[in-house]
Design a protein around this motif. Sequence first.
Motif, PDB file in Angstrom:
ATOM      1  N   ASN A 141     -47.156  10.204  -0.830  1.00  0.00           N
ATOM      2  CA  ASN A 141     -48.190  11.011  -1.472  1.00  0.00           C
ATOM      3  C   ASN A 141     -48.916  10.147  -2.497  1.00  0.00           C
ATOM      4  O   ASN A 141     -48.524   8.995  -2.739  1.00  0.00           O
ATOM      5  CB  ASN A 141     -47.583  12.266  -2.098  1.00  0.00           C
ATOM      6  CG  ASN A 141     -46.577  11.952  -3.193  1.00  0.00           C
ATOM      7  OD1 ASN A 141     -46.555  10.852  -3.749  1.00  0.00           O
ATOM      8  ND2 ASN A 141     -45.723  12.923  -3.520  1.00  0.00           N
ATOM      9  N   PRO A 142     -49.988  10.638  -3.116  1.00  0.00           N
ATOM     10  CA  PRO A 142     -50.737   9.798  -4.067  1.00  0.00           C
ATOM     11  C   PRO A 142     -49.896   9.244  -5.221  1.00  0.00           C
ATOM     12  O   PRO A 142     -50.281   8.250  -5.845  1.00  0.00           O
ATOM     13  CB  PRO A 142     -51.824  10.748  -4.582  1.00  0.00           C
ATOM     14  CG  PRO A 142     -52.050  11.703  -3.443  1.00  0.00           C
ATOM     15  CD  PRO A 142     -50.695  11.910  -2.849  1.00  0.00           C
ATOM     16  N   SER A 143     -48.749   9.861  -5.492  1.00  0.00           N
ATOM     17  CA  SER A 143     -47.870   9.352  -6.548  1.00  0.00           C
ATOM     18  C   SER A 143     -46.919   8.279  -6.051  1.00  0.00           C
ATOM     19  O   SER A 143     -46.150   7.719  -6.834  1.00  0.00           O
ATOM     20  CB  SER A 143     -47.071  10.508  -7.159  1.00  0.00           C
ATOM     21  OG  SER A 143     -47.931  11.488  -7.709  1.00  0.00           O
ATOM     22  N   ILE A 170     -54.118   5.940   6.209  1.00  0.00           N
ATOM     23  CA  ILE A 170     -54.294   7.107   5.348  1.00  0.00           C
ATOM     24  C   ILE A 170     -54.895   8.238   6.156  1.00  0.00           C
ATOM     25  O   ILE A 170     -55.726   8.013   7.045  1.00  0.00           O
ATOM     26  CB  ILE A 170     -55.190   6.755   4.126  1.00  0.00           C
ATOM     27  CG1 ILE A 170     -55.125   7.861   3.066  1.00  0.00           C
ATOM     28  CG2 ILE A 170     -56.616   6.473   4.550  1.00  0.00           C
ATOM     29  CD1 ILE A 170     -55.734   7.460   1.734  1.00  0.00           C
ATOM     30  N   TYR A 200     -56.235   1.261  -1.998  1.00  0.00           N
ATOM     31  CA  TYR A 200     -54.818   0.916  -1.939  1.00  0.00           C
ATOM     32  C   TYR A 200     -54.698  -0.342  -1.083  1.00  0.00           C
ATOM     33  O   TYR A 200     -55.056  -0.329   0.098  1.00  0.00           O
ATOM     34  CB  TYR A 200     -54.006   2.070  -1.354  1.00  0.00           C
ATOM     35  CG  TYR A 200     -54.081   3.325  -2.195  1.00  0.00           C
ATOM     36  CD1 TYR A 200     -53.218   3.529  -3.265  1.00  0.00           C
ATOM     37  CD2 TYR A 200     -55.047   4.304  -1.933  1.00  0.00           C
ATOM     38  CE1 TYR A 200     -53.291   4.669  -4.044  1.00  0.00           C
ATOM     39  CE2 TYR A 200     -55.133   5.445  -2.703  1.00  0.00           C
ATOM     40  CZ  TYR A 200     -54.250   5.616  -3.766  1.00  0.00           C
ATOM     41  OH  TYR A 200     -54.336   6.751  -4.544  1.00  0.00           O
ATOM     42  N   ARG A 259     -60.526   5.583  -4.401  1.00  0.00           N
ATOM     43  CA  ARG A 259     -59.476   4.695  -4.897  1.00  0.00           C
ATOM     44  C   ARG A 259     -59.027   3.798  -3.753  1.00  0.00           C
ATOM     45  O   ARG A 259     -58.856   4.269  -2.619  1.00  0.00           O
ATOM     46  CB  ARG A 259     -58.289   5.495  -5.440  1.00  0.00           C
ATOM     47  CG  ARG A 259     -58.544   6.205  -6.741  1.00  0.00           C
ATOM     48  CD  ARG A 259     -57.268   6.867  -7.228  1.00  0.00           C
ATOM     49  NE  ARG A 259     -56.828   7.885  -6.280  1.00  0.00           N
ATOM     50  CZ  ARG A 259     -56.772   9.187  -6.555  1.00  0.00           C
ATOM     51  NH1 ARG A 259     -57.114   9.621  -7.749  1.00  0.00           N
ATOM     52  NH2 ARG A 259     -56.353  10.054  -5.638  1.00  0.00           N
ATOM     53  N   ASP A 301     -59.157   6.340  -0.374  1.00  0.00           N
ATOM     54  CA  ASP A 301     -59.081   7.794  -0.269  1.00  0.00           C
ATOM     55  C   ASP A 301     -60.438   8.414  -0.559  1.00  0.00           C
ATOM     56  O   ASP A 301     -61.434   7.702  -0.785  1.00  0.00           O
ATOM     57  CB  ASP A 301     -57.988   8.345  -1.175  1.00  0.00           C
ATOM     58  CG  ASP A 301     -58.245   8.065  -2.655  1.00  0.00           C
ATOM     59  OD1 ASP A 301     -59.389   7.666  -3.005  1.00  0.00           O
ATOM     60  OD2 ASP A 301     -57.318   8.246  -3.462  1.00  0.00           O
ATOM     61  N   ASP A 303     -58.873   1.667  -9.005  1.00  0.00           N
ATOM     62  CA  ASP A 303     -59.631   2.896  -9.205  1.00  0.00           C
ATOM     63  C   ASP A 303     -61.010   2.775  -8.564  1.00  0.00           C
ATOM     64  O   ASP A 303     -61.367   1.738  -7.995  1.00  0.00           O
ATOM     65  CB  ASP A 303     -59.717   3.259 -10.684  1.00  0.00           C
ATOM     66  CG  ASP A 303     -60.433   2.198 -11.518  1.00  0.00           C
ATOM     67  OD1 ASP A 303     -61.241   1.430 -10.955  1.00  0.00           O
ATOM     68  OD2 ASP A 303     -60.179   2.129 -12.732  1.00  0.00           O
ATOM     69  N   GLY A 305     -55.085  12.438   2.196  1.00  0.00           N
ATOM     70  CA  GLY A 305     -54.762  11.425   1.204  1.00  0.00           C
ATOM     71  C   GLY A 305     -53.342  10.906   1.260  1.00  0.00           C
ATOM     72  O   GLY A 305     -52.926  10.148   0.381  1.00  0.00           O
ATOM     73  N   PHE A 306     -52.570  11.297   2.290  1.00  0.00           N
ATOM     74  CA  PHE A 306     -51.210  10.787   2.435  1.00  0.00           C
ATOM     75  C   PHE A 306     -51.252   9.445   3.167  1.00  0.00           C
ATOM     76  O   PHE A 306     -51.950   9.295   4.178  1.00  0.00           O
ATOM     77  CB  PHE A 306     -50.330  11.774   3.199  1.00  0.00           C
ATOM     78  CG  PHE A 306     -50.130  13.067   2.473  1.00  0.00           C
ATOM     79  CD1 PHE A 306     -49.335  13.137   1.338  1.00  0.00           C
ATOM     80  CD2 PHE A 306     -50.743  14.229   2.919  1.00  0.00           C
ATOM     81  CE1 PHE A 306     -49.145  14.331   0.664  1.00  0.00           C
ATOM     82  CE2 PHE A 306     -50.571  15.430   2.254  1.00  0.00           C
ATOM     83  CZ  PHE A 306     -49.772  15.480   1.117  1.00  0.00           C
ATOM     84  N   MET A 307     -50.485   8.482   2.656  1.00  0.00           N
ATOM     85  CA  MET A 307     -50.503   7.132   3.212  1.00  0.00           C
ATOM     86  C   MET A 307     -49.272   6.875   4.064  1.00  0.00           C
ATOM     87  O   MET A 307     -48.143   7.142   3.636  1.00  0.00           O
ATOM     88  CB  MET A 307     -50.576   6.100   2.082  1.00  0.00           C
ATOM     89  CG  MET A 307     -51.858   6.159   1.287  1.00  0.00           C
ATOM     90  SD  MET A 307     -51.857   5.025  -0.123  1.00  0.00           S
ATOM     91  CE  MET A 307     -50.723   5.879  -1.224  1.00  0.00           C
ATOM     92  N   GLU A 311     -52.976  -0.506  -6.459  1.00  0.00           N
ATOM     93  CA  GLU A 311     -53.966   0.573  -6.548  1.00  0.00           C
ATOM     94  C   GLU A 311     -55.130   0.142  -7.429  1.00  0.00           C
ATOM     95  O   GLU A 311     -54.937  -0.370  -8.537  1.00  0.00           O
ATOM     96  CB  GLU A 311     -53.324   1.835  -7.116  1.00  0.00           C
ATOM     97  CG  GLU A 311     -54.290   3.010  -7.215  1.00  0.00           C
ATOM     98  CD  GLU A 311     -53.648   4.243  -7.837  1.00  0.00           C
ATOM     99  OE1 GLU A 311     -54.386   5.220  -8.104  1.00  0.00           O
ATOM    100  OE2 GLU A 311     -52.417   4.231  -8.059  1.00  0.00           O
TER     101      GLU A 311
END
Length: 689
Positions: free
Chosen positions: A262-264, A239, A177, A175, A171, A191, A243-245, A189
Amino acid sequence: MTAKRTIIAWMLVVLLTGICAPAAFASGDDSYNYSYWGEAVPAPDPYRADRAVYGEDLGIEPMSGPQDLYVSGAGRVYIADTGNNRIIVLNQKLQVERVIAGFEDGGKSDAFKQPEGVFADANGHLYVADTQNRRIVELNADGTLTRIIAEPKSSLIRDGFQYAPIKLVADKAQRLYVISRGSYEGIMEFDSGGAFSGFVGTNRVKFNPMDLFWKRISTKKQRDQMEQFIPLEFNNIAIDDDGFMYTTTVEENSSRPIKKLNPSGVDILRSEGYFPPKGDIGTQDTGSIPGSSIFADVTQDESGMYSALDSKRGRVFTYDKDGNLLYMFGGLGAELGKFRSPAAIGMLNEQALVLDKDNNRLTVFEPTRYGSLIREAVTSLDNGKVEQSSAAWSGVLQLNSNFEVAYIGIGKSLLKQGDNQAAMKYFKLGNNREKYSEAFKRYRKEIVMERFGTIVLCLAAAIGLAIAGTKFVRRRAAGGYYSEVGALKNPFYTMIHPFNGFWEMKFEKKGRIKIAVGIVLLLVLFTIIKRQYSGFVVNFNNPDALNSINELKFVILPFLLWCVANWSLTTLMDGEGKFKEIVMSAGYSLMPFVVIYLPQTLYSTIITTDESPFYYLLDTVAIVWFVALLFVGTMTVHQYSAGKTVVTMLLTLVVIGIMLFLGVLFFSMLQQMISFAVSFYQEMSFRFQ
C-alpha cells in the motif's frame, strides 16, 4: 509400384505438415498446476504464442537487450530498448507510433544512456529510468522534455550509495516510486515536485541463526570480514489504478518474492492458496534447474489477477487476488513461445506480452479457450455474476477435471446463491477448509432451525438413558452383582488411580498381557479410523497416501522399541521390572488414546474451523495423560525415585535412537551385500555362457 508411390506421397504429406504447421503450437502442451498435495499436475495450455515481434517487423533497426515493457491504460506499449538507448512506443495493434532516441533540453540535444525502465501515466506522460545517466527523465506525450529528476541528495541515503534507477512507476498524485540498483533500503519515493522523500517497503533482513551466533562471539575484525545481514533488493515494480504497488525481489528462496504494497509500504498481498505465490514449489520435480523461481517482473491484471515472470525457468505464473495459482505457461528455449532471458511482461487486454532481452523480441500470447474460461470465471465472480462464473468454471472442469481452484470457484458462487450444502461439496473437492467451514456453519444452522424439536428430544432421551444406565449400574454394584470385575476393570481404574493401579498390577498380579496387547490393537484400529474418517476441517491426510498397514509402524513399532529399550536399560540400572511388567505398564498407559480417539473423531465431523481448537486440545490431553501414566508405571514397576525415572525415560529414548540407527545401518549393509551377490552371480553367469 502403386503402393510404393502411395507410401512416398504420405511421407511428403507428413513432412510438409510438420514444416507448415502453425508456429503458435510450437511450444507444446507442457503446462501444469499444483494440487493441494504439492504435486505438479498436467494442465491444458492457457496461452499460445501467436507471434514474435522483432525490430525488423516494426520497420526499425533490431532491438538490443531490451530491459523493460509497460502497457498503458490507453493500450500503448512502451519498450525500453536498452542497448540502442531508445524508447519504442507501439499502438494497440503493435505498430510503431514513435521511437524516442533523444530530446531537446534547453536548446541542446540530449539522449538516453542504457535506459532500463519505462512508465507512462494516464495523461501520456512518459517516465524513463535513464540508468547510466543516473537520472529520471519525464517527457510529454509528444516526446518533448518536461523535466529531469537528477540524483537525489539526502541524509537518509547512506554514504557511498551509487544511484542507478532501473524501474519506476507513478501514482495518480504524481509521486514517483523508483527502484535503484543496490538500494536494499527499499523503494525510493519522490514527491510530485521531484524531491526525494524517503524509502518505502523495505524487505526484512534475511539471516542464518548460526551466522548470527558466530557474529555474537567473533571479534570486531572478524565481524567486518563476515557477510553482513542486509535486506533483499527489489528488482521490479508495477502499480494498479488504486495505487497499490506489486514488487518482485531479486534473490532466490525469498519467502515472499511477490509483494503488494500500500502507499505506506505495508505488504497486503493475500496468500490464501495452497502455497504462497512464489512460482514453482516442487523445484526437484520441475526440471533440471535447481532452486526456487526468481521473478524478473510482475504485472497487475483485471479483477485483482496478477502475473509474474520467472527468469530462471522462463515461465509466467498467474494468480488471483487470493493468491490461488490459476495457470502457468512459457519455458526456456529458442522456439516460439519460449524465452532465453525473459525481462518483462505486460497485459494488452487479454493478450500477454513478454519481452526477451537475449532473443531481442516481443512475444505475443493469445489465450486459449481454457485460459479464457479461467479469466471469465474470475472476473465474473468479482463482478457479482455468480451464474456466469459457475458456468465458466464448469467449462474449465470439462477441460481439466484436476483443477481444484475451479471447484473452489463454483463453491464460492454457490455460497453466494445460498446453496450451502452444494457449496460444501465443491469446497471439499477443492480442499478449501476455510470456505468449507463457512458453508458448513450456515448449513448446520439451517438444519438446527428446521429440526430443532427433534434435536432437543434426542438430546433429552440420550441424557435420560445415560442417567438411567448409571443408576442401574450403581444398584447392581451395591447389591454385589459386580463384586469382582477382575482384570478388565484394571485399565480404566489405572487411568484414574495410576499409583494404585500399577501397584496392583505389579504386586497383586492383577495386570494381564492380553489386556495390554488388546489396548495396543485397539489403538491401532482407532488411529486408522481417526486418520481416515476425521472431519474434513481437521483431516489433512492425503486419501491416496493412506495405508492401514503402515499405521502399524506408528503404534506397534514405537511400543515394541520402548519395551525392549527400557528393559535393556533398566537391567543395567538395577530396575526391578520384568519384561512382562514393562509391556503391561506401557500398554495400560495407552488407554487415554483409546478412550479419547473415537469420541474425538465423531466430534470432528460436526465442527467448523473456529471450533477446531478443542479438537486439538483433546490430542494434548491424551498425550499429557499418557506421559503421566507412563511415568508412574515406569516408576512403580522398577521401584525408582521420581528423578531416576525421568532420567531413565530420557535414556530410553536415546537407546531407541541408537537401535533405529543400527537397524537402518544393518539393512543398508544387507541391501549392499544382496546387490553384490546378485551382480556377482550375473557376472559369473555371463562369463560361463
